[in-house]
Design a protein around this motif. Structure first.
Motif, PDB file in Angstrom:
ATOM      1  N   THR A 165       0.798  -1.227   0.000  1.00  0.00           N
ATOM      2  CA  THR A 165       0.000   0.000   0.000  1.00  0.00           C
ATOM      3  C   THR A 165       0.829   1.274   0.000  1.00  0.00           C
ATOM      4  OG1 THR A 165      -0.161  -0.087   2.417  1.00  0.00           O
ATOM      5  CG2 THR A 165      -1.899  -1.169   1.156  1.00  0.00           C
ATOM      6  N   GLY A 166       2.142   1.159   0.157  1.00  0.00           N
ATOM      7  CA  GLY A 166       2.987   2.340   0.136  1.00  0.00           C
ATOM      8  C   GLY A 166       3.116   3.055   1.460  1.00  0.00           C
ATOM      9  N   ASN A 167       2.542   2.513   2.526  1.00  0.00           N
ATOM     10  CA  ASN A 167       2.641   3.146   3.839  1.00  0.00           C
ATOM     11  C   ASN A 167       3.592   2.418   4.771  1.00  0.00           C
ATOM     12  OD1 ASN A 167       1.210   0.841   4.356  1.00  0.00           O
ATOM     13  ND2 ASN A 167      -0.640   1.856   5.132  1.00  0.00           N
ATOM     14  N   GLY A 168       4.376   1.488   4.215  1.00  0.00           N
ATOM     15  CA  GLY A 168       5.357   0.768   5.012  1.00  0.00           C
ATOM     16  C   GLY A 168       4.839  -0.492   5.653  1.00  0.00           C
ATOM     17  N   THR A 169       3.559  -0.782   5.499  1.00  0.00           N
ATOM     18  CA  THR A 169       2.971  -1.989   6.083  1.00  0.00           C
ATOM     19  C   THR A 169       3.212  -3.173   5.159  1.00  0.00           C
ATOM     20  OG1 THR A 169       1.256  -0.667   7.156  1.00  0.00           O
ATOM     21  CG2 THR A 169       0.872  -3.040   6.980  1.00  0.00           C
ATOM     22  N   LYS A 170       3.636  -4.274   5.735  1.00  0.00           N
ATOM     23  CA  LYS A 170       3.904  -5.474   4.952  1.00  0.00           C
ATOM     24  C   LYS A 170       2.599  -6.110   4.506  1.00  0.00           C
ATOM     25  CE  LYS A 170       6.467  -9.854   5.099  1.00  0.00           C
ATOM     26  NZ  LYS A 170       7.251 -10.780   5.959  1.00  0.00           N
ATOM     27  N   GLY A 171       2.593  -6.584   3.264  1.00  0.00           N
ATOM     28  CA  GLY A 171       1.397  -7.212   2.728  1.00  0.00           C
ATOM     29  C   GLY A 171       1.694  -8.573   2.131  1.00  0.00           C
ATOM     30  N   LEU A 172       0.636  -9.325   1.906  1.00  0.00           N
ATOM     31  CA  LEU A 172       0.720 -10.669   1.352  1.00  0.00           C
ATOM     32  C   LEU A 172      -0.389 -10.838   0.325  1.00  0.00           C
ATOM     33  CD1 LEU A 172       1.453 -13.789   1.347  1.00  0.00           C
ATOM     34  CD2 LEU A 172      -0.155 -13.982   3.276  1.00  0.00           C
ATOM     35  N   VAL A 173      -0.050 -11.399  -0.855  1.00  0.00           N
ATOM     36  CA  VAL A 173      -1.039 -11.710  -1.876  1.00  0.00           C
ATOM     37  C   VAL A 173      -0.934 -13.200  -2.165  1.00  0.00           C
ATOM     38  CG1 VAL A 173      -1.885 -11.229  -4.197  1.00  0.00           C
ATOM     39  CG2 VAL A 173      -0.793  -9.406  -2.867  1.00  0.00           C
ATOM     40  N   VAL A 174      -2.074 -13.884  -2.151  1.00  0.00           N
ATOM     41  CA  VAL A 174      -2.101 -15.335  -2.339  1.00  0.00           C
ATOM     42  C   VAL A 174      -3.132 -15.681  -3.407  1.00  0.00           C
ATOM     43  CG1 VAL A 174      -2.398 -17.584  -1.249  1.00  0.00           C
ATOM     44  CG2 VAL A 174      -1.519 -15.670   0.091  1.00  0.00           C
ATOM     45  N   ALA A 175      -2.717 -16.500  -4.382  1.00  0.00           N
ATOM     46  CA  ALA A 175      -3.651 -17.129  -5.325  1.00  0.00           C
ATOM     47  C   ALA A 175      -3.895 -18.538  -4.824  1.00  0.00           C
ATOM     48  CB  ALA A 175      -3.077 -17.144  -6.737  1.00  0.00           C
ATOM     49  N   VAL A 176      -5.134 -18.872  -4.541  1.00  0.00           N
ATOM     50  CA  VAL A 176      -5.441 -20.113  -3.855  1.00  0.00           C
ATOM     51  C   VAL A 176      -6.533 -20.882  -4.588  1.00  0.00           C
ATOM     52  CG1 VAL A 176      -7.089 -18.939  -2.334  1.00  0.00           C
ATOM     53  CG2 VAL A 176      -6.094 -21.108  -1.614  1.00  0.00           C
ATOM     54  N   TYR A 177      -6.382 -22.203  -4.579  1.00  0.00           N
ATOM     55  CA  TYR A 177      -7.408 -23.117  -5.106  1.00  0.00           C
ATOM     56  C   TYR A 177      -7.994 -23.843  -3.889  1.00  0.00           C
ATOM     57  CZ  TYR A 177      -9.515 -26.103  -8.734  1.00  0.00           C
ATOM     58  OH  TYR A 177     -10.400 -26.722  -9.578  1.00  0.00           O
ATOM     59  N   PRO A 178      -9.144 -23.381  -3.366  1.00  0.00           N
ATOM     60  CA  PRO A 178      -9.687 -23.970  -2.138  1.00  0.00           C
ATOM     61  C   PRO A 178     -10.014 -25.452  -2.296  1.00  0.00           C
ATOM     62  CG  PRO A 178     -10.738 -21.858  -2.628  1.00  0.00           C
ATOM     63  CD  PRO A 178      -9.937 -22.237  -3.833  1.00  0.00           C
ATOM     64  N   GLY A 179      -9.615 -26.223  -1.293  1.00  0.00           N
ATOM     65  CA  GLY A 179      -9.961 -27.635  -1.230  1.00  0.00           C
ATOM     66  C   GLY A 179      -9.205 -28.539  -2.173  1.00  0.00           C
ATOM     67  N   ALA A 180      -8.184 -28.025  -2.871  1.00  0.00           N
ATOM     68  CA  ALA A 180      -7.494 -28.830  -3.884  1.00  0.00           C
ATOM     69  C   ALA A 180      -6.109 -29.300  -3.450  1.00  0.00           C
ATOM     70  CB  ALA A 180      -7.365 -28.037  -5.185  1.00  0.00           C
ATOM     71  N   ARG A 181      -5.761 -29.096  -2.209  1.00  0.00           N
ATOM     72  CA  ARG A 181      -4.398 -29.431  -1.777  1.00  0.00           C
ATOM     73  C   ARG A 181      -4.129 -30.927  -1.836  1.00  0.00           C
ATOM     74  NH1 ARG A 181      -1.688 -27.983   4.148  1.00  0.00           N
ATOM     75  NH2 ARG A 181       0.450 -28.667   3.630  1.00  0.00           N
ATOM     76  N   TYR A 182      -5.103 -31.736  -1.515  1.00  0.00           N
ATOM     77  CA  TYR A 182      -4.910 -33.183  -1.456  1.00  0.00           C
ATOM     78  C   TYR A 182      -5.714 -33.905  -2.542  1.00  0.00           C
ATOM     79  CZ  TYR A 182      -3.255 -31.754   3.150  1.00  0.00           C
ATOM     80  OH  TYR A 182      -2.598 -31.119   4.170  1.00  0.00           O
ATOM     81  N   VAL A 183      -6.126 -33.178  -3.581  1.00  0.00           N
ATOM     82  CA  VAL A 183      -6.908 -33.759  -4.673  1.00  0.00           C
ATOM     83  C   VAL A 183      -6.120 -33.609  -5.962  1.00  0.00           C
ATOM     84  CG1 VAL A 183      -9.087 -33.696  -5.935  1.00  0.00           C
ATOM     85  CG2 VAL A 183      -9.043 -33.127  -3.496  1.00  0.00           C
ATOM     86  N   GLU A 184      -5.927 -34.723  -6.680  1.00  0.00           N
ATOM     87  CA  GLU A 184      -5.131 -34.682  -7.909  1.00  0.00           C
ATOM     88  C   GLU A 184      -5.867 -33.955  -9.030  1.00  0.00           C
ATOM     89  OE1 GLU A 184      -2.657 -37.724 -10.892  1.00  0.00           O
ATOM     90  OE2 GLU A 184      -3.909 -38.502  -9.258  1.00  0.00           O
ATOM     91  N   GLU A 185      -7.160 -34.231  -9.198  1.00  0.00           N
ATOM     92  CA  GLU A 185      -7.965 -33.587 -10.226  1.00  0.00           C
ATOM     93  C   GLU A 185      -9.239 -33.045  -9.578  1.00  0.00           C
ATOM     94  OE1 GLU A 185      -8.615 -35.751 -13.834  1.00  0.00           O
ATOM     95  OE2 GLU A 185      -6.706 -36.821 -13.701  1.00  0.00           O
ATOM     96  N   PRO A 186      -9.165 -31.838  -9.051  1.00  0.00           N
ATOM     97  CA  PRO A 186     -10.347 -31.288  -8.367  1.00  0.00           C
ATOM     98  C   PRO A 186     -11.487 -30.995  -9.332  1.00  0.00           C
ATOM     99  CG  PRO A 186      -8.628 -29.633  -8.580  1.00  0.00           C
ATOM    100  CD  PRO A 186      -8.018 -30.928  -9.027  1.00  0.00           C
ATOM    101  N   ARG A 187     -12.702 -31.098  -8.843  1.00  0.00           N
ATOM    102  CA  ARG A 187     -13.904 -30.818  -9.625  1.00  0.00           C
ATOM    103  C   ARG A 187     -14.486 -29.482  -9.170  1.00  0.00           C
ATOM    104  NH1 ARG A 187     -12.994 -34.227 -13.694  1.00  0.00           N
ATOM    105  NH2 ARG A 187     -12.542 -36.342 -12.925  1.00  0.00           N
ATOM    106  N   HIS A 188     -14.879 -28.677 -10.154  1.00  0.00           N
ATOM    107  CA  HIS A 188     -15.409 -27.353  -9.821  1.00  0.00           C
ATOM    108  C   HIS A 188     -16.840 -27.153 -10.286  1.00  0.00           C
ATOM    109  CE1 HIS A 188     -14.523 -26.595 -14.020  1.00  0.00           C
ATOM    110  NE2 HIS A 188     -13.252 -26.859 -13.809  1.00  0.00           N
ATOM    111  N   GLY A 189     -17.371 -28.052 -11.107  1.00  0.00           N
ATOM    112  CA  GLY A 189     -18.756 -27.937 -11.533  1.00  0.00           C
ATOM    113  C   GLY A 189     -19.060 -26.734 -12.395  1.00  0.00           C
ATOM    114  N   GLY A 190     -18.050 -26.146 -13.021  1.00  0.00           N
ATOM    115  CA  GLY A 190     -18.264 -24.990 -13.888  1.00  0.00           C
ATOM    116  C   GLY A 190     -18.196 -23.659 -13.192  1.00  0.00           C
TER     117      GLY A 190
END
Length: 264
Positions: free
Chosen positions: A103-128
């Motif tokens: 944000t430019g104010n000196g505060t540390k930030g974190l950005v994460v791209a996440v696929y919920p529920g897919a950590r232990y699934v080889e081919e996750p299903r999303h239903g469209g």
């Protein structure tokens, strides 16, 4: 020896012909002459010159090959630290994450791209329905606090690479800088990118731009040079100011197509 299949017939042998000098021929020993010696010397010089030239070509080729870039094994992907994992659900698959001053104010930030529920699934299903999220966190007394998110920026439905997602596979698709976040949905033929900027006045992240790039075939000839298509729309010039949470790619796509130009 002549071939004879009948055992009753004797085999007739032909006497070998002995070569002999004709009466008017004189067989003389060959003595090297000065001209012959000079010829051999010249031939040897030519051979040496030719071999040196071949050696130079071989050395030059070896140097050229050794200096050409070649594919190296891909470096190992970074692991997800415990503090990032603690901000998510245990079965969330982290496609990418970056930390830094956002944000430019000196505060540390974190950005994460996440696929919920897919950590232990080889081919996750999303239903469209697109399951993936782009989440922004801010450091709050040593813990990550969510401050913004988009449920549409990370496309896990139309991207074939996301059919078998792996941890940190999108590390090169995420870029951050002070006041800027970019996520690229990249495939083997096309990619489109969303850019978000931080509005310090409103204290929120907004959709700044959407771009796309892809190659264009000029003809059916596979050897013909390809063209390049590029499109870009920017807020507020092309679409109204939109919070990160309200990003709607389906609404922006027709506008982006109108602003896409192909060059050859």
């Amino acid at each position: 020896m002549a071939c004879n299949d009948d055992p009753e017939l004797p085999t007739r042998r032909r006497k070998p012909v002995q070569s002999a000098a004709l009466p008017y021929q004189r067989v003389l020993p060959i003595k090297p002459s000065a001209s012959a010696g000079a010829g051999r010397s010249t031939l040897m010089k030519r051979n040496v010159t030719r071999n040196v030239a071949r050696l130079r070509v071989a050395v030059a080729t070896a140097l050229f090959v050794s200096t050409r870039p070649f594919a190296l094994p891909a470096p190992p992907l970074p692991t997800v630290p415990d503090d990032v994992r603690a901000a998510l659900a245990p079965d969330d698959l982290v496609l990418a994450f970056k930390t830094g001053e956002l944000t430019g104010n000196g505060t540390k930030g974190l950005v994460v791209a996440v696929y919920p529920g897919a950590r232990y699934v080889e081919e996750p299903r999303h239903g469209g329905n697109n399951p993936c999220k782009l989440i922004v966190f801010t450091d709050h007394e040593g813990t990550w606090k969510e401050t913004a998110r988009s449920d549409s920026a990370v496309d896990c439905v139309n991207n074939p690479y996301m059919s078998r997602p792996q941890e940190m596979m999108g590390i090169y698709d995420l870029e951050i800088a002070a006041g800027t976040i970019r996520w690229a949905n990249a495939t083997h033929r096309q990619h489109h990118t969303f850019e978000f900027t931080y509005d310090g006045t409103r204290k929120r992240w907004i959709v700044h731009a959407m771009t796309q790039d892809f190659p264009v075939e000029r003809s059916a000839d596979p050897d013909a040079p390809l063209g390049a298509a590029h499109g870009e729309i920017v807020s507020p010039r092309d679409f109204p100011v939109t919070p990160m949470e309200d990003l709607d790619p389906d609404r922006l796509w027709p506008l982006l197509v109108k602003h896409t130009i192909t060059t050859f």
